[in-house]
Design an enzyme around this catalytic site. Structure first.
Site, PDB file in Angstrom:
ATOM      1  N   SER A 101       0.841  -1.187   0.000  1.00  0.00           N
ATOM      2  CA  SER A 101       0.000   0.000   0.000  1.00  0.00           C
ATOM      3  C   SER A 101       0.888   1.254   0.000  1.00  0.00           C
ATOM      4  O   SER A 101       2.055   1.185   0.381  1.00  0.00           O
ATOM      5  CB  SER A 101      -0.862  -0.048   1.265  1.00  0.00           C
ATOM      6  OG  SER A 101      -1.914   0.858   1.204  1.00  0.00           O
ATOM      7  N   GLY A 141      -3.147  -0.314  -3.794  1.00  0.00           N
ATOM      8  CA  GLY A 141      -1.765   0.073  -3.519  1.00  0.00           C
ATOM      9  C   GLY A 141      -1.290   1.383  -4.090  1.00  0.00           C
ATOM     10  O   GLY A 141      -0.251   1.902  -3.668  1.00  0.00           O
ATOM     11  N   GLU A 182      -8.455  -2.785  -6.687  1.00  0.00           N
ATOM     12  CA  GLU A 182      -9.000  -2.705  -5.321  1.00  0.00           C
ATOM     13  C   GLU A 182      -8.497  -1.454  -4.605  1.00  0.00           C
ATOM     14  O   GLU A 182      -7.911  -1.541  -3.534  1.00  0.00           O
ATOM     15  CB  GLU A 182      -8.569  -3.955  -4.538  1.00  0.00           C
ATOM     16  CG  GLU A 182      -8.980  -5.263  -5.178  1.00  0.00           C
ATOM     17  CD  GLU A 182      -8.375  -6.487  -4.484  1.00  0.00           C
ATOM     18  OE1 GLU A 182      -7.557  -6.325  -3.556  1.00  0.00           O
ATOM     19  OE2 GLU A 182      -8.729  -7.609  -4.883  1.00  0.00           O
ATOM     20  N   PRO A 183      -8.686  -0.284  -5.195  1.00  0.00           N
ATOM     21  CA  PRO A 183      -8.148   0.913  -4.548  1.00  0.00           C
ATOM     22  C   PRO A 183      -8.889   1.240  -3.259  1.00  0.00           C
ATOM     23  O   PRO A 183     -10.110   1.094  -3.187  1.00  0.00           O
ATOM     24  CB  PRO A 183      -8.375   2.016  -5.586  1.00  0.00           C
ATOM     25  CG  PRO A 183      -9.534   1.549  -6.386  1.00  0.00           C
ATOM     26  CD  PRO A 183      -9.455   0.041  -6.412  1.00  0.00           C
ATOM     27  N   GLY A 184      -8.166   1.651  -2.266  1.00  0.00           N
ATOM     28  CA  GLY A 184      -8.768   2.122  -1.028  1.00  0.00           C
ATOM     29  C   GLY A 184      -8.332   3.557  -0.821  1.00  0.00           C
ATOM     30  O   GLY A 184      -9.083   4.514  -1.060  1.00  0.00           O
ATOM     31  N   ARG A 185      -7.059   3.684  -0.472  1.00  0.00           N
ATOM     32  CA  ARG A 185      -6.495   4.991  -0.145  1.00  0.00           C
ATOM     33  C   ARG A 185      -6.731   6.025  -1.243  1.00  0.00           C
ATOM     34  O   ARG A 185      -7.082   7.166  -0.959  1.00  0.00           O
ATOM     35  CB  ARG A 185      -4.987   4.804   0.062  1.00  0.00           C
ATOM     36  CG  ARG A 185      -4.295   5.973   0.698  1.00  0.00           C
ATOM     37  CD  ARG A 185      -2.778   5.756   0.703  1.00  0.00           C
ATOM     38  NE  ARG A 185      -2.359   4.483   1.218  1.00  0.00           N
ATOM     39  CZ  ARG A 185      -2.033   4.235   2.495  1.00  0.00           C
ATOM     40  NH1 ARG A 185      -2.081   5.205   3.374  1.00  0.00           N
ATOM     41  NH2 ARG A 185      -1.652   3.020   2.875  1.00  0.00           N
ATOM     42  N   ARG A 188      -2.293   6.454  12.215  1.00  0.00           N
ATOM     43  CA  ARG A 188      -1.261   6.248  11.189  1.00  0.00           C
ATOM     44  C   ARG A 188       0.114   6.790  11.594  1.00  0.00           C
ATOM     45  O   ARG A 188       1.134   6.226  11.231  1.00  0.00           O
ATOM     46  CB  ARG A 188      -1.666   6.875   9.846  1.00  0.00           C
ATOM     47  CG  ARG A 188      -2.898   6.247   9.211  1.00  0.00           C
ATOM     48  CD  ARG A 188      -2.993   6.533   7.716  1.00  0.00           C
ATOM     49  NE  ARG A 188      -1.987   5.826   6.975  1.00  0.00           N
ATOM     50  CZ  ARG A 188      -0.929   6.373   6.424  1.00  0.00           C
ATOM     51  NH1 ARG A 188      -0.744   7.675   6.487  1.00  0.00           N
ATOM     52  NH2 ARG A 188      -0.050   5.639   5.779  1.00  0.00           N
ATOM     53  N   CYS A 193      -1.987   8.728  27.020  1.00  0.00           N
ATOM     54  CA  CYS A 193      -0.784   8.594  27.830  1.00  0.00           C
ATOM     55  C   CYS A 193       0.171   7.562  27.239  1.00  0.00           C
ATOM     56  O   CYS A 193       0.318   6.459  27.765  1.00  0.00           O
ATOM     57  CB  CYS A 193      -1.153   8.242  29.254  1.00  0.00           C
ATOM     58  SG  CYS A 193      -2.049   9.592  29.992  1.00  0.00           S
ATOM     59  N   TYR A 220      -7.795   4.822   6.295  1.00  0.00           N
ATOM     60  CA  TYR A 220      -7.185   4.215   7.477  1.00  0.00           C
ATOM     61  C   TYR A 220      -7.158   5.182   8.665  1.00  0.00           C
ATOM     62  O   TYR A 220      -6.245   5.150   9.483  1.00  0.00           O
ATOM     63  CB  TYR A 220      -5.777   3.687   7.137  1.00  0.00           C
ATOM     64  CG  TYR A 220      -5.788   2.789   5.922  1.00  0.00           C
ATOM     65  CD1 TYR A 220      -6.346   1.523   5.988  1.00  0.00           C
ATOM     66  CD2 TYR A 220      -5.309   3.232   4.680  1.00  0.00           C
ATOM     67  CE1 TYR A 220      -6.407   0.708   4.861  1.00  0.00           C
ATOM     68  CE2 TYR A 220      -5.376   2.420   3.547  1.00  0.00           C
ATOM     69  CZ  TYR A 220      -5.925   1.158   3.656  1.00  0.00           C
ATOM     70  OH  TYR A 220      -5.988   0.354   2.549  1.00  0.00           O
TER      71      TYR A 220
HETATM   72  N1  LLP Z   1      -6.427  -5.056  -1.599  1.00  0.00           N
HETATM   73  C1  LLP Z   1      -5.827  -5.762  -0.623  1.00  0.00           C
HETATM   74  C2  LLP Z   1      -5.784  -7.226  -0.731  1.00  0.00           C
HETATM   75  C3  LLP Z   1      -5.265  -5.088   0.474  1.00  0.00           C
HETATM   76  O1  LLP Z   1      -4.666  -5.793   1.437  1.00  0.00           O
HETATM   77  C4  LLP Z   1      -5.326  -3.684   0.551  1.00  0.00           C
HETATM   78  C5  LLP Z   1      -4.764  -2.954   1.684  1.00  0.00           C
HETATM   79  C6  LLP Z   1      -5.971  -2.993  -0.502  1.00  0.00           C
HETATM   80  C7  LLP Z   1      -6.510  -3.717  -1.559  1.00  0.00           C
HETATM   81  C8  LLP Z   1      -6.113  -1.503  -0.531  1.00  0.00           C
HETATM   82  O2  LLP Z   1      -4.877  -0.876  -0.623  1.00  0.00           O
HETATM   83  P1  LLP Z   1      -4.765   0.705  -0.865  1.00  0.00           P
HETATM   84  O3  LLP Z   1      -5.281   0.983  -2.273  1.00  0.00           O
HETATM   85  O4  LLP Z   1      -5.585   1.375   0.153  1.00  0.00           O
HETATM   86  O5  LLP Z   1      -3.325   0.980  -0.737  1.00  0.00           O
HETATM   87  N2  LLP Z   1      -3.299   0.748   7.503  1.00  0.00           N
HETATM   88  C9  LLP Z   1      -2.290   1.031   6.512  1.00  0.00           C
HETATM   89  C10 LLP Z   1      -2.616   0.464   5.154  1.00  0.00           C
HETATM   90  C11 LLP Z   1      -2.835  -1.038   5.166  1.00  0.00           C
HETATM   91  C12 LLP Z   1      -3.259  -1.548   3.803  1.00  0.00           C
HETATM   92  C13 LLP Z   1      -3.700  -2.956   3.885  1.00  0.00           C
HETATM   93  N3  LLP Z   1      -4.157  -3.515   2.656  1.00  0.00           N
HETATM   94  C14 LLP Z   1      -2.068   2.540   6.423  1.00  0.00           C
HETATM   95  O6  LLP Z   1      -2.688   3.290   7.174  1.00  0.00           O
HETATM   96  O7  LLP Z   1      -1.233   2.993   5.638  1.00  0.00           O
END
Ligand code: LLP
Length: 446
Positions: free
Chosen positions: A213, A251, A293-296, A332, A363, A392
């Site tokens: 990611s 990612g 699978e975008p999240g961020r 984070r 604390c 996140y």
């Molecule tokens: N697909 C899979 C299988 C994943 O494990 C993840 C994230 C994503 C998609 C989405 O990835 P993104 O597009 O959001 O990069 N808590 C951490 C990030 C952990 C990500 C875990 N997997 C942070 O705050 O940076």
């Protein structure tokens, strides 16, 4: 401090009369009305980012599913908004599947992926016709087959491949190497492929990979596309399997810190499609359907965490701003030493002349949002805005130090609505029970 650069790539943030606004909405006013700490989510920004991804993929691919990764932000407001845009969903748990389906996502656009899924999770996925169940081990593949067999169904399955690709990201959010727990290695993939030929209740349709990611460099993503496509071709040619989907995971990173270069989704879509198409050329194979699978990338910069300075103090040779948000509200920085921009909400015409450490009420010494951050000279009672907390942030917030997860508002044009109420003690303990033997205890001095 180059404010204009910070705002340039976050066009939903604006300065009006030297105060910070989210579009037409004053952050100062929001804090007066709703209190702090407060998460503010801009719905339009999420829509813009989703559209950006949609448009980039439409240019390069015939068929695709943007399976938003729920773990980045599973707030009802966010997942319902994305479901209205017909986004798919990537989830990793039973409740995640329930959430996606109850938010209106079509089962065929849901991806279930994760290294240690329970039998109940697999059963639920198969029963509910989830579009893709991604297995991460040989044993899991057998489990899927046997559960589907019991149910008299055929499961649509993908295999997550560990391509052993290093990405330049924080070590705790890299997933692409053989030292990590994810997926099966390439040799083992062949065993799974052979096995799939013999399983009656598994329909292998996809190969999957997610290498980490917050990746800001196209090279590892390009390698991932090449390696996964090569394996896809081999799976069809050598095993005569009827795969039709490539899942490239998530990612793609976001510019938390203004760097010289960062990547856009268009850059990413172009590179992966070019590599994929080059390998498929002359192969007489249909272009696969693509899953991302975008999240961020979709949600990170949609949200701000508004916090108030409770105290200003000097300790040793450091000046501290002690604010009312803590690591429980936003983890984070404590977890990954992440960098987030932090701006004053008012009087932005001041010179950024002071260096502060910014700490919260929890604390723990890890409850610090920034070290040596340049800001104008601040007074207690002033507001700060922590930027890019949409991914996140809320999804990892917790009740540590008996603190409530912050109130959250969603804004849309001139509208503001509460998307999450602040928790009371009752909310926090509502699932807990005091055992009878504790209740019945007589007061005894030790
Ligand atoms: N697909 C899979 C299988 C994943 O494990 C993840 C994230 C994503 C998609 C989405 O990835 P993104 O597009 O959001 O990069 N808590 C951490 C990030 C952990 C990500 C875990 N997997 C942070 O705050 O940076």
């Amino acid at each position: 401090m180059d404010l204009s650069k910070i705002l340039k790539i976050r066009s939903h943030l604006r300065i009006r009369g030297n105060n910070l606004f989210i579009r037409n909405i004053s952050l100062k006013k929001l804090s007066e009305e709703y209190g702090t700490p407060l998460y503010v989510i801009d719905a339009e920004r999420i829509i813009d980012k989703y559209k950006e991804i949609y448009n980039s993929l439409s240019k390069h691919f015939k068929e695709f599913n943007i399976a938003y990764s729920y773990k980045a932000n599973h707030s009802l407001s966010v997942v319902n908004l994305l479901s209205k845009l017909e986004a798919g969903a990537t989830v990793t748990s039973y409740l995640g599947m329930e959430l996606a389906l109850s938010s209106g996502v079509s089962p065929s656009n849901v991806v279930l992926v994760g290294p240690s899924k329970t039998k109940e999770e697999l059963r639920y996925a198969i029963q509910n016709n989830i579009g893709l169940t991604v297995v991460e081990s040989y044993e899991e593949l057998l489990s899927v087959d046997s559960i589907a067999n019991e149910l008299g169904l055929v499961a649509n399955v993908g295999i997550r491949v560990n391509l052993n690709i290093k990405s330049n990201t924080h070590k705790k959010i890299a997933t692409g190497l053989l030292t990590h727990k994810f997926g099966v290695n390439v040799n083992e993939l062949h065993l799974l492929l052979k096995k799939c030929k013999k399983l009656n209740n598994v329909n292998l349709v996809a190969l999957h990979s997610h290498i980490g990611s917050q990746i800001l460099d196209l090279n590892p993503l390009k390698r991932q596309a090449i390696e996964l496509t090569k394996l896809y071709i081999k799976s069809i040619e050598n095993y005569n399997l009827k795969l039709n989907t490539l899942d490239f995971g998530g990612g793609v990173g976001v510019p938390y810190l203004i760097r010289k270069s960062y990547i856009t989704y268009e850059d990413y879509a172009k590179v992966i499609s070019t590599e994929m198409k080059a390998l498929l050329k002359n192969k007489n194979l249909e272009e696969p359907k693509i899953i991302v699978e975008p999240g961020r990338y979709i949600v990170a910069d949609s949200s701000i965490l508004l916090t108030k300075v409770n105290y200003v103090k000097k300790l040793g040779n450091k000046k501290w701003l002690l604010v009312d948000a803590g690591m429980n509200d936003f983890m984070r920085v404590a977890l990954y030493d992440a960098y987030h921009e932090i701006l004053p909400v008012e009087k932005l015409d001041r010179k950024f002349v002071e260096k502060y450490n910014i700490g919260g009420p929890v604390c723990e010494s890890s409850d610090v949002f920034a070290f040596n951050r340049m800001l104008p000279s601040m007074k207690s009672g002033e507001l700060l805005a922590m930027l890019d907390v949409g991914a996140y942030g809320l999804s990892m917030a917790n009740n540590y130090n008996i603190r409530s997860i912050p109130k959250t508002v969603m804004v849309w044009k001139d509208k503001v609505e509460v998307a999450r109420e602040k928790e009371s003690l009752e909310d926090i303990v509502k699932k807990e029970k005091v055992p009878n033997f504790i209740k019945e205890l007589q007061l005894v001095s030790p």
